[in-house]
Design a protein around this motif. Structure first.
Motif, PDB file in Angstrom:
ATOM      1  N   SER A  63       3.452  37.874   7.861  1.00  0.00           N
ATOM      2  CA  SER A  63       4.855  37.711   7.488  1.00  0.00           C
ATOM      3  C   SER A  63       5.643  37.106   8.641  1.00  0.00           C
ATOM      4  O   SER A  63       5.323  37.332   9.807  1.00  0.00           O
ATOM      5  CB  SER A  63       5.461  39.075   7.140  1.00  0.00           C
ATOM      6  N   GLU A  64       6.674  36.381   8.301  1.00  0.00           N
ATOM      7  CA  GLU A  64       7.641  35.926   9.291  1.00  0.00           C
ATOM      8  C   GLU A  64       8.344  37.175   9.836  1.00  0.00           C
ATOM      9  O   GLU A  64       8.652  38.098   9.085  1.00  0.00           O
ATOM     10  CB  GLU A  64       8.640  35.007   8.591  1.00  0.00           C
ATOM     11  N   MET A  65       8.569  37.219  11.157  1.00  0.00           N
ATOM     12  CA  MET A  65       9.166  38.406  11.763  1.00  0.00           C
ATOM     13  C   MET A  65      10.083  38.016  12.911  1.00  0.00           C
ATOM     14  O   MET A  65       9.884  36.977  13.548  1.00  0.00           O
ATOM     15  CB  MET A  65       8.070  39.333  12.317  1.00  0.00           C
ATOM     16  N   CYS A  66      11.052  38.877  13.198  1.00  0.00           N
ATOM     17  CA  CYS A  66      11.902  38.683  14.372  1.00  0.00           C
ATOM     18  C   CYS A  66      11.343  39.521  15.521  1.00  0.00           C
ATOM     19  O   CYS A  66      10.438  40.338  15.330  1.00  0.00           O
ATOM     20  CB  CYS A  66      13.351  39.061  14.073  1.00  0.00           C
ATOM     21  N   VAL A  67      11.887  39.321  16.711  1.00  0.00           N
ATOM     22  CA  VAL A  67      11.409  40.047  17.892  1.00  0.00           C
ATOM     23  C   VAL A  67      11.520  41.555  17.678  1.00  0.00           C
ATOM     24  O   VAL A  67      10.601  42.306  18.035  1.00  0.00           O
ATOM     25  CB  VAL A  67      12.189  39.616  19.161  1.00  0.00           C
ATOM     26  N   CYS A  68      12.618  42.007  17.094  1.00  0.00           N
ATOM     27  CA  CYS A  68      12.805  43.448  16.862  1.00  0.00           C
ATOM     28  C   CYS A  68      11.719  44.008  15.941  1.00  0.00           C
ATOM     29  O   CYS A  68      11.217  45.113  16.158  1.00  0.00           O
ATOM     30  CB  CYS A  68      14.189  43.726  16.279  1.00  0.00           C
ATOM     31  N   ASP A  69      11.352  43.245  14.911  1.00  0.00           N
ATOM     32  CA  ASP A  69      10.286  43.672  13.989  1.00  0.00           C
ATOM     33  C   ASP A  69       8.964  43.826  14.737  1.00  0.00           C
ATOM     34  O   ASP A  69       8.260  44.827  14.588  1.00  0.00           O
ATOM     35  CB  ASP A  69      10.091  42.650  12.865  1.00  0.00           C
ATOM     36  N   THR A  71       8.490  44.133  17.990  1.00  0.00           N
ATOM     37  CA  THR A  71       8.625  45.204  18.980  1.00  0.00           C
ATOM     38  C   THR A  71       8.367  46.555  18.340  1.00  0.00           C
ATOM     39  O   THR A  71       7.630  47.384  18.874  1.00  0.00           O
ATOM     40  CB  THR A  71      10.047  45.170  19.603  1.00  0.00           C
ATOM     41  N   ASN A  72       8.959  46.772  17.176  1.00  0.00           N
ATOM     42  CA  ASN A  72       8.778  48.027  16.465  1.00  0.00           C
ATOM     43  C   ASN A  72       7.339  48.198  15.995  1.00  0.00           C
ATOM     44  O   ASN A  72       6.746  49.269  16.137  1.00  0.00           O
ATOM     45  CB  ASN A  72       9.749  48.095  15.281  1.00  0.00           C
ATOM     46  N   LEU A  73       6.770  47.155  15.444  1.00  0.00           N
ATOM     47  CA  LEU A  73       5.398  47.201  14.941  1.00  0.00           C
ATOM     48  C   LEU A  73       4.398  47.530  16.037  1.00  0.00           C
ATOM     49  O   LEU A  73       3.525  48.385  15.875  1.00  0.00           O
ATOM     50  CB  LEU A  73       5.025  45.868  14.283  1.00  0.00           C
ATOM     51  N   LEU A  74       4.535  46.842  17.179  1.00  0.00           N
ATOM     52  CA  LEU A  74       3.551  47.000  18.260  1.00  0.00           C
ATOM     53  C   LEU A  74       3.916  48.087  19.262  1.00  0.00           C
ATOM     54  O   LEU A  74       3.146  48.351  20.184  1.00  0.00           O
ATOM     55  CB  LEU A  74       3.365  45.663  18.985  1.00  0.00           C
ATOM     56  N   MET A  76       6.147  48.116  21.663  1.00  0.00           N
ATOM     57  CA  MET A  76       6.212  47.521  22.992  1.00  0.00           C
ATOM     58  C   MET A  76       7.658  47.132  23.287  1.00  0.00           C
ATOM     59  O   MET A  76       8.484  47.070  22.379  1.00  0.00           O
ATOM     60  CB  MET A  76       5.320  46.284  23.070  1.00  0.00           C
ATOM     61  N   GLY A  77       7.920  46.847  24.552  1.00  0.00           N
ATOM     62  CA  GLY A  77       9.251  46.433  24.947  1.00  0.00           C
ATOM     63  C   GLY A  77       9.593  45.041  24.465  1.00  0.00           C
ATOM     64  O   GLY A  77       8.717  44.183  24.325  1.00  0.00           O
ATOM     65  N   GLN A  78      10.887  44.817  24.241  1.00  0.00           N
ATOM     66  CA  GLN A  78      11.349  43.527  23.742  1.00  0.00           C
ATOM     67  C   GLN A  78      11.059  42.411  24.737  1.00  0.00           C
ATOM     68  O   GLN A  78      10.693  41.303  24.344  1.00  0.00           O
ATOM     69  CB  GLN A  78      12.843  43.590  23.423  1.00  0.00           C
ATOM     70  N   SER A  79      11.182  42.678  26.043  1.00  0.00           N
ATOM     71  CA  SER A  79      10.939  41.619  27.026  1.00  0.00           C
ATOM     72  C   SER A  79       9.470  41.193  27.026  1.00  0.00           C
ATOM     73  O   SER A  79       9.170  40.004  27.171  1.00  0.00           O
ATOM     74  CB  SER A  79      11.394  42.047  28.423  1.00  0.00           C
ATOM     75  N   ALA A  80       8.564  42.156  26.841  1.00  0.00           N
ATOM     76  CA  ALA A  80       7.135  41.826  26.797  1.00  0.00           C
ATOM     77  C   ALA A  80       6.819  40.966  25.572  1.00  0.00           C
ATOM     78  O   ALA A  80       6.075  39.975  25.667  1.00  0.00           O
ATOM     79  CB  ALA A  80       6.284  43.092  26.782  1.00  0.00           C
ATOM     80  N   ILE A  81       7.401  41.341  24.432  1.00  0.00           N
ATOM     81  CA  ILE A  81       7.171  40.573  23.206  1.00  0.00           C
ATOM     82  C   ILE A  81       7.785  39.188  23.331  1.00  0.00           C
ATOM     83  O   ILE A  81       7.163  38.179  22.987  1.00  0.00           O
ATOM     84  CB  ILE A  81       7.735  41.311  21.972  1.00  0.00           C
ATOM     85  N   SER A  82       8.994  39.110  23.867  1.00  0.00           N
ATOM     86  CA  SER A  82       9.661  37.816  24.040  1.00  0.00           C
ATOM     87  C   SER A  82       8.860  36.905  24.955  1.00  0.00           C
ATOM     88  O   SER A  82       8.728  35.704  24.696  1.00  0.00           O
ATOM     89  CB  SER A  82      11.070  38.014  24.605  1.00  0.00           C
ATOM     90  N   HIS A  83       8.307  37.476  26.024  1.00  0.00           N
ATOM     91  CA  HIS A  83       7.485  36.682  26.949  1.00  0.00           C
ATOM     92  C   HIS A  83       6.271  36.101  26.221  1.00  0.00           C
ATOM     93  O   HIS A  83       5.959  34.915  26.350  1.00  0.00           O
ATOM     94  CB  HIS A  83       7.041  37.538  28.129  1.00  0.00           C
ATOM     95  N   GLN A  84       5.581  36.938  25.458  1.00  0.00           N
ATOM     96  CA  GLN A  84       4.384  36.475  24.753  1.00  0.00           C
ATOM     97  C   GLN A  84       4.747  35.450  23.681  1.00  0.00           C
ATOM     98  O   GLN A  84       4.017  34.472  23.480  1.00  0.00           O
ATOM     99  CB  GLN A  84       3.619  37.652  24.144  1.00  0.00           C
ATOM    100  N   LEU A  85       5.866  35.645  23.007  1.00  0.00           N
ATOM    101  CA  LEU A  85       6.299  34.656  22.013  1.00  0.00           C
ATOM    102  C   LEU A  85       6.618  33.321  22.673  1.00  0.00           C
ATOM    103  O   LEU A  85       6.322  32.260  22.123  1.00  0.00           O
ATOM    104  CB  LEU A  85       7.521  35.167  21.240  1.00  0.00           C
ATOM    105  N   ARG A  86       7.176  33.348  23.862  1.00  0.00           N
ATOM    106  CA  ARG A  86       7.469  32.116  24.595  1.00  0.00           C
ATOM    107  C   ARG A  86       6.169  31.370  24.918  1.00  0.00           C
ATOM    108  O   ARG A  86       6.078  30.160  24.729  1.00  0.00           O
ATOM    109  CB  ARG A  86       8.243  32.449  25.879  1.00  0.00           C
ATOM    110  N   VAL A  87       5.152  32.118  25.361  1.00  0.00           N
ATOM    111  CA  VAL A  87       3.843  31.509  25.649  1.00  0.00           C
ATOM    112  C   VAL A  87       3.252  30.905  24.376  1.00  0.00           C
ATOM    113  O   VAL A  87       2.774  29.767  24.376  1.00  0.00           O
ATOM    114  CB  VAL A  87       2.872  32.555  26.256  1.00  0.00           C
ATOM    115  N   LEU A  88       3.299  31.654  23.294  1.00  0.00           N
ATOM    116  CA  LEU A  88       2.750  31.174  22.024  1.00  0.00           C
ATOM    117  C   LEU A  88       3.509  29.954  21.509  1.00  0.00           C
ATOM    118  O   LEU A  88       2.909  29.033  20.950  1.00  0.00           O
ATOM    119  CB  LEU A  88       2.773  32.299  20.983  1.00  0.00           C
ATOM    120  N   LYS A  89       4.807  29.934  21.719  1.00  0.00           N
ATOM    121  CA  LYS A  89       5.612  28.795  21.281  1.00  0.00           C
ATOM    122  C   LYS A  89       5.311  27.566  22.137  1.00  0.00           C
ATOM    123  O   LYS A  89       5.214  26.449  21.617  1.00  0.00           O
ATOM    124  CB  LYS A  89       7.102  29.158  21.344  1.00  0.00           C
ATOM    125  N   GLN A  90       5.138  27.765  23.453  1.00  0.00           N
ATOM    126  CA  GLN A  90       4.807  26.643  24.333  1.00  0.00           C
ATOM    127  C   GLN A  90       3.472  26.013  23.951  1.00  0.00           C
ATOM    128  O   GLN A  90       3.294  24.803  24.070  1.00  0.00           O
ATOM    129  CB  GLN A  90       4.753  27.105  25.797  1.00  0.00           C
TER     130      GLN A  90
END
Length: 125
Positions: A63-69, A71-74, A76-90
Motif C-alpha cells: 500500500s501507499e503509505m506516509c512516514v507516520c504510517d 513509523t507506526n508499522l515498523l 521505529m523513529g520518524q527520523s530513521a524512517i525518513s533517512h531510509q526513505l531518502r536513500v530509497l528515493k535517491q
C-alpha cells in the motif's frame, strides 16, 4: 526454508588443470556489461542488504503509505524512517506524492515488487 550453511562448510569445485575454453570466454565477453554498469548494479543490490529498507519496500508493495504510517508499522523513529526513505528515493526505488501536508510514498515501479517477490520465492525454496 532449508537450513543455511556457513561459508566454510560450502565446497567449491576447482579445475584439476588450467585450460581456458576460449570460445566460451569470448562469447561471454561480448555480452558482459561495462564495469560502470556492473558497479551501478552492485550499488542497486546493496540497497536490498538492509532489513529496515526491505521492510519499508515490502510495506510499500502492499500500500501507499506516509512516514507516520511506516513509523507506526515498523515501530521505529520518524527520523530513521525518513533517512531510509531518502536513500530509497535517491536510488529511484520509491516515489512520493504530496496530498496537502502529507507526503505519501509508493514503489517507483513494478520491477521492485518483482524483485521482492522473487527474493521471497528464493528463500522459501
Amino acid at each position: 526454508m532449508a537450513p543455511r550453511k556457513d561459508l566454510q562448510d560450502i565446497e567449491v569445485d576447482q579445475c584439476d588443470f588450467m585450460f581456458v575454453h576460449e570460445e566460451i570466454v569470448q562469447k561471454v565477453m561480448k555480452v558482459m556489461p561495462e564495469d560502470g554498469q556492473l558497479s551501478d548494479l552492485a550499488e542497486f543490490f546493496k540497497i536490498f542488504g538492509d532489513s529496515t529498507r526491505i521492510k519499508i519496500l515490502y510495506a510499500l508493495s502492499q500500500s501507499e503509505m506516509c512516514v507516520c504510517d511506516i513509523t507506526n508499522l515498523l515501530q521505529m523513529g520518524q527520523s530513521a524512517i525518513s533517512h531510509q526513505l531518502r536513500v530509497l528515493k535517491q536510488m529511484r526505488l520509491v516515489k512520493s506524492r504530496r496530498d496537502g501536508k502529507t507526503v505519501f510514498y509508493s514503489l517507483a515501479d513494478g520491477h521492485i515488487e518483482t524483485i521482492l517477490a522473487q527474493g521471497m520465492e528464493h528463500i522459501d525454496e
